[in-house]
Write a protein that holds these residues in place. Sequence first.
Motif, PDB file in Angstrom:
ATOM      1  N   VAL A  58       0.837  -1.188   0.000  1.00 53.07           N
ATOM      2  CA  VAL A  58       0.000   0.000   0.000  1.00 53.07           C
ATOM      3  C   VAL A  58       0.876   1.243   0.000  1.00 53.07           C
ATOM      4  CG1 VAL A  58      -1.650   1.325   1.344  1.00 53.07           C
ATOM      5  CG2 VAL A  58      -1.909  -1.141   1.157  1.00 53.07           C
ATOM      6  N   ASP A  59       0.573   2.156  -0.895  1.00 55.41           N
ATOM      7  CA  ASP A  59       1.282   3.424  -0.961  1.00 55.41           C
ATOM      8  C   ASP A  59       0.238   4.508  -1.206  1.00 55.41           C
ATOM      9  OD1 ASP A  59       3.056   5.476  -1.172  1.00 55.41           O
ATOM     10  OD2 ASP A  59       3.759   4.954  -3.184  1.00 55.41           O
ATOM     11  N   ALA A  60      -0.558   4.810  -0.188  1.00 54.20           N
ATOM     12  CA  ALA A  60      -1.640   5.775  -0.345  1.00 54.20           C
ATOM     13  C   ALA A  60      -1.876   6.483   0.978  1.00 54.20           C
ATOM     14  CB  ALA A  60      -2.916   5.074  -0.803  1.00 54.20           C
ATOM     15  N   GLN A  61      -2.428   7.684   0.922  1.00 50.37           N
ATOM     16  CA  GLN A  61      -2.716   8.437   2.129  1.00 50.37           C
ATOM     17  C   GLN A  61      -3.968   7.920   2.825  1.00 50.37           C
ATOM     18  OE1 GLN A  61      -0.855  10.979   3.588  1.00 50.37           O
ATOM     19  NE2 GLN A  61       0.626  10.140   2.123  1.00 50.37           N
ATOM     20  N   ALA A  62      -4.918   7.386   2.077  1.00 52.31           N
ATOM     21  CA  ALA A  62      -6.161   6.894   2.667  1.00 52.31           C
ATOM     22  C   ALA A  62      -6.656   5.693   1.882  1.00 52.31           C
ATOM     23  CB  ALA A  62      -7.222   7.987   2.684  1.00 52.31           C
ATOM     24  N   VAL A  63      -7.213   4.732   2.606  1.00 50.61           N
ATOM     25  CA  VAL A  63      -7.797   3.537   2.001  1.00 50.61           C
ATOM     26  C   VAL A  63      -9.268   3.491   2.403  1.00 50.61           C
ATOM     27  CG1 VAL A  63      -7.803   1.020   1.980  1.00 50.61           C
ATOM     28  CG2 VAL A  63      -5.638   2.256   1.984  1.00 50.61           C
ATOM     29  N   TYR A  64     -10.119   3.127   1.450  1.00 52.72           N
ATOM     30  CA  TYR A  64     -11.556   3.012   1.693  1.00 52.72           C
ATOM     31  C   TYR A  64     -11.915   1.531   1.743  1.00 52.72           C
ATOM     32  CZ  TYR A  64     -11.852   7.980   0.654  1.00 52.72           C
ATOM     33  OH  TYR A  64     -11.705   9.342   0.684  1.00 52.72           O
ATOM     34  N   VAL A  65     -12.489   1.109   2.854  1.00 50.67           N
ATOM     35  CA  VAL A  65     -12.915  -0.279   3.008  1.00 50.67           C
ATOM     36  C   VAL A  65     -14.422  -0.330   2.804  1.00 50.67           C
ATOM     37  CG1 VAL A  65     -13.014  -2.288   4.516  1.00 50.67           C
ATOM     38  CG2 VAL A  65     -11.034  -0.749   4.610  1.00 50.67           C
ATOM     39  N   VAL A  66     -14.846  -1.159   1.856  1.00 47.50           N
ATOM     40  CA  VAL A  66     -16.258  -1.306   1.551  1.00 47.50           C
ATOM     41  C   VAL A  66     -16.637  -2.778   1.667  1.00 47.50           C
ATOM     42  CG1 VAL A  66     -16.363   0.720   0.068  1.00 47.50           C
ATOM     43  CG2 VAL A  66     -15.755  -1.500  -0.904  1.00 47.50           C
ATOM     44  N   GLU A  67     -17.922  -3.063   1.537  1.00 49.08           N
ATOM     45  CA  GLU A  67     -18.385  -4.441   1.600  1.00 49.08           C
ATOM     46  C   GLU A  67     -18.699  -4.925   0.189  1.00 49.08           C
ATOM     47  OE1 GLU A  67     -22.184  -6.998   3.255  1.00 49.08           O
ATOM     48  OE2 GLU A  67     -21.556  -5.233   4.390  1.00 49.08           O
ATOM     49  N   PRO A  74      -1.921   5.753   6.823  1.00 52.73           N
ATOM     50  CA  PRO A  74      -2.298   6.857   7.720  1.00 52.73           C
ATOM     51  C   PRO A  74      -3.770   6.845   8.115  1.00 52.73           C
ATOM     52  CG  PRO A  74      -0.962   7.659   5.894  1.00 52.73           C
ATOM     53  CD  PRO A  74      -1.296   6.238   5.576  1.00 52.73           C
ATOM     54  N   ARG A  75      -4.661   6.674   7.117  1.00 53.52           N
ATOM     55  CA  ARG A  75      -6.095   6.767   7.409  1.00 53.52           C
ATOM     56  C   ARG A  75      -6.859   5.685   6.651  1.00 53.52           C
ATOM     57  NH1 ARG A  75      -4.626  11.719   6.492  1.00 53.52           N
ATOM     58  NH2 ARG A  75      -5.461  11.717   4.360  1.00 53.52           N
ATOM     59  N   VAL A  76      -7.885   5.171   7.304  1.00 52.69           N
ATOM     60  CA  VAL A  76      -8.801   4.223   6.671  1.00 52.69           C
ATOM     61  C   VAL A  76     -10.225   4.713   6.910  1.00 52.69           C
ATOM     62  CG1 VAL A  76      -9.776   1.899   6.757  1.00 52.69           C
ATOM     63  CG2 VAL A  76      -7.298   2.209   6.812  1.00 52.69           C
ATOM     64  N   TYR A  77     -11.007   4.765   5.821  1.00 52.83           N
ATOM     65  CA  TYR A  77     -12.419   5.130   5.918  1.00 52.83           C
ATOM     66  C   TYR A  77     -13.262   3.873   5.712  1.00 52.83           C
ATOM     67  CZ  TYR A  77     -10.977  10.012   5.561  1.00 52.83           C
ATOM     68  OH  TYR A  77     -10.397  11.232   5.788  1.00 52.83           O
ATOM     69  N   LEU A  78     -14.146   3.582   6.669  1.00 52.30           N
ATOM     70  CA  LEU A  78     -15.036   2.433   6.580  1.00 52.30           C
ATOM     71  C   LEU A  78     -16.386   2.903   6.049  1.00 52.30           C
ATOM     72  CD1 LEU A  78     -14.294   0.869  10.094  1.00 52.30           C
ATOM     73  CD2 LEU A  78     -13.086   0.461   7.940  1.00 52.30           C
ATOM     74  N   LEU A  79     -16.852   2.300   4.951  1.00 48.41           N
ATOM     75  CA  LEU A  79     -18.116   2.677   4.322  1.00 48.41           C
ATOM     76  C   LEU A  79     -19.092   1.498   4.437  1.00 48.41           C
ATOM     77  CD1 LEU A  79     -16.151   4.827   3.242  1.00 48.41           C
ATOM     78  CD2 LEU A  79     -17.249   4.623   1.007  1.00 48.41           C
ATOM     79  N   PRO A  80     -19.832   1.405   5.548  1.00 47.83           N
ATOM     80  CA  PRO A  80     -20.702   0.229   5.759  1.00 47.83           C
ATOM     81  C   PRO A  80     -21.945   0.264   4.883  1.00 47.83           C
ATOM     82  CG  PRO A  80     -21.010   1.807   7.527  1.00 47.83           C
ATOM     83  CD  PRO A  80     -19.889   2.347   6.681  1.00 47.83           C
ATOM     84  N   ASP A  81     -22.466  -0.928   4.595  1.00 48.09           N
ATOM     85  CA  ASP A  81     -23.789  -1.020   3.988  1.00 48.09           C
ATOM     86  C   ASP A  81     -24.829  -0.540   4.997  1.00 48.09           C
ATOM     87  OD1 ASP A  81     -22.493  -2.133   1.871  1.00 48.09           O
ATOM     88  OD2 ASP A  81     -23.563  -4.050   1.912  1.00 48.09           O
ATOM     89  N   ASN A  82     -25.968  -0.102   4.496  1.00 50.72           N
ATOM     90  CA  ASN A  82     -27.000   0.469   5.359  1.00 50.72           C
ATOM     91  C   ASN A  82     -27.901  -0.619   5.946  1.00 50.72           C
ATOM     92  OD1 ASN A  82     -28.472   2.438   6.692  1.00 50.72           O
ATOM     93  ND2 ASN A  82     -29.869   2.740   4.964  1.00 50.72           N
ATOM     94  N   ASP A  83     -27.296  -1.502   6.720  1.00 55.05           N
ATOM     95  CA  ASP A  83     -28.057  -2.496   7.483  1.00 55.05           C
ATOM     96  C   ASP A  83     -27.204  -2.924   8.676  1.00 55.05           C
ATOM     97  OD1 ASP A  83     -26.138  -4.140   6.357  1.00 55.05           O
ATOM     98  OD2 ASP A  83     -27.538  -5.216   5.066  1.00 55.05           O
ATOM     99  N   ARG A  84     -27.801  -3.665   9.561  1.00 54.23           N
ATOM    100  CA  ARG A  84     -27.102  -4.058  10.785  1.00 54.23           C
ATOM    101  C   ARG A  84     -25.893  -4.952  10.501  1.00 54.23           C
ATOM    102  NH1 ARG A  84     -28.318  -3.748  16.121  1.00 54.23           N
ATOM    103  NH2 ARG A  84     -27.573  -5.382  17.519  1.00 54.23           N
ATOM    104  N   PRO A  85     -26.005  -5.968   9.618  1.00 48.97           N
ATOM    105  CA  PRO A  85     -24.806  -6.764   9.314  1.00 48.97           C
ATOM    106  C   PRO A  85     -23.673  -5.920   8.740  1.00 48.97           C
ATOM    107  CG  PRO A  85     -26.764  -7.927   8.592  1.00 48.97           C
ATOM    108  CD  PRO A  85     -27.203  -6.552   8.971  1.00 48.97           C
ATOM    109  N   GLY A  86     -24.030  -4.930   7.922  1.00 46.92           N
ATOM    110  CA  GLY A  86     -22.999  -4.071   7.363  1.00 46.92           C
ATOM    111  C   GLY A  86     -22.269  -3.262   8.423  1.00 46.92           C
ATOM    112  N   GLN A  87     -23.022  -2.752   9.393  1.00 45.80           N
ATOM    113  CA  GLN A  87     -22.394  -1.996  10.482  1.00 45.80           C
ATOM    114  C   GLN A  87     -21.510  -2.911  11.332  1.00 45.80           C
ATOM    115  OE1 GLN A  87     -22.540   1.213  10.921  1.00 45.80           O
ATOM    116  NE2 GLN A  87     -24.314   1.943   9.780  1.00 45.80           N
TER     117      GLN A  87
END
Length: 716
Positions: free
Chosen positions: A87-96, A133-146
């Motif tokens: 990884v060579d990035a300032q921020a990574v986005y984690v999605v489902e 440095p930073r990770v952004y978590l983008l959950p799905d809009n339901d309880r399992p996603g959270q």
Amino acid sequence: MSKDPSTVHPPGVPLTFDGAPLTASWAYRNPAGEVIGYVARYNTKVGGKKVRPYFRRNGDSWRPGAPSAPRPIFGLDRIEGVDTYAVDAQAVYVVEGEKCAAALQSLGYFAVSAQGGAASADKSDWNPLDGVPRVYLLPDNDRPGQRHMEAVAANLSRLPSPPEVHRVNFPNLPAKGDVADWISERVPEWDGFAPVPSEHRAQLRAALDAAVAEHAEPWRADAEVSITERDGPIPLRPKMPPVQPFPIDALGPILGPAARALAEVIQAPDAMCGQAVLAAAALAVQAQADVCIDGRRFPTSGFFLSVGESGERKSAVDDWALDPIRVHEMEAQHAAEIDKREYELAREAYERRKKKAIDGEKPGKRSAVKRPIPIKEIMRELGDPPEPPPYPHFIVSDPTLEGIQSTLKDYWPTIGLFTDEGGTVSGGWSMSKDNILRTVSGLADLWGGKSVVSMRRGGGRATLRNRRLSLHLMMQPVVAAKMLEDEVMEGQGFLSRCLIVWPESNIGNRRYAQHDLTRDERMIRYSECLRKVAALPIAYAAGRRLEIETRAMELDPEATEAYIQFHDEVEAQLGSRGRYNAIKGFGSKAAEQAARLAGVLTVLADGPGREINAQAMEQGITLMRFYLEETRRIKTGGRMTEDLRRAELLGQWIREKRIKAVSTRDVCNSGPNPIREKARAEAALKTLEAHGYVERESRSVNPRKSNRWRVIAYVE
């Protein structure tokens, strides 16, 4: 990723699985950039999906099977300009899910996802994110996603050099929605799998960066409370996007000021007031004129649906809008009573003559000797019976197709079905399972001005030609949601003929307005105009009872040019990637609807028989642009699946009974009828669990096998 599996797909990955076609596939790679497996997605016909991993090699082909734990993360090699596993990035986005990760990657973000969905966080290898440095978590809009993202955050916190982790909940996502849905809302032509079109990327990045900046919140390891305790349950019914302002000025100098007066004094939403006066005007005009375009005639009738909460003052708006029609109806009925009495006397005389003739005496002659006379000769000498005179009946309350047809056949050729209790229509006998198809088909035919067949009492049929019907149904959201999601109403074209408004509520923001609408010059002009138009003589076809002959209004050259331009503009957006593809049935009638509205405004301003000018056509087009966007907003923003509807029904039952704990057996024995089957009951309970309304009770060694749920929040 391959989007066209008919031409390109991984070797060994089948083109179909359990009857579902291969929709997309995504490649996973090792640190050297070599492919180590694939994940394939198959979309089912009913809107579901099946996802299968292919990580086992068989020569040059791939066989189904998940990778060994810890599983590799998808996407570390896919970011544009980065061709290394490190990884060579300032921020990574984690999605489902790979679909969301690939979408963000096409926008230039460093996006990754775990293999295996919401339950795979603890099985994945997160070490490559060590030192980010930073990770952004983008959950799905339901309880399992959270919960999935909480598990991801917990794993990241255990890395030697853990990143700064933020959770981002995008606003206005549909239930179970994700960042791909967020993108689709802004780029309707995107199919969800191919890279996002390049012309939209800069704008999307700016919007996504702004959303992240506004909604990102730090994740804390000591704050792992339940989703429901922290945020409350996730609503089952998606929140619709904001509504656009209703174009009151486009209603013209008669309807526009009246709508503003109603909005100022009654303080109902502008759209509801504008809709009410427009529907009343269509009812007044429809018997006088049709719109004629290139030899095709369109009635000026209109079908309108208005949605508002209880207490939104729908009844008050409807009463004021229809007052001129009701006053004229009362006056016309009073005048018709004389004709009615004359008809009744003539009918009685005719029946007496008929009875004597059948008993054996010739009509008009005295005879001491009775003799049989052929019935045909008797009827020929008697002549036709007197026909009942028309009896003005502008507004009907019987929502059944039979009631509407009976009024059109026997009483009056131009009527309106207007009610502030739309549930009596959508939930009544005429819309029952056995009758809905015939009802909506009949209503659609009347909207188009087609001849309709009415069944006579006691058998027989009567064909009704050139009758007119407008309708305005006001209803509450729960009724509207059911109607708008009805497959028969949609499939038979009823909804595609309706102009719909669902405005934001004004309740709670209203202050008493001390103003007498009966003395308001705007309402006086409106009332005088509608009464004048409604009182215009109706032309009837010679020898055909209650069959009207309307005038044909042509478009002038400039109006024709505007009509064609609008038609082609909307048509271009109805394709698979167009803005109005989701409402193509409604969109295909948009130009005709605009012409109908222009015809109504023309008759109000200049009387019937005049040409429709460019100004009136532009007003109709402006109104239709609003209705196109409003219909698209309602249809795409508030859509509910059958699973969500059943979960909502179960949740309402739990709330009404004030139940604290519930089991599958309880639902099957005494729950709502549509979900008393075990499979449906379990599915509804799992959906409520996913949204944070219930949670399984740990009554066994394996809580997942428990069939009892504790209620932690009630569905509102």
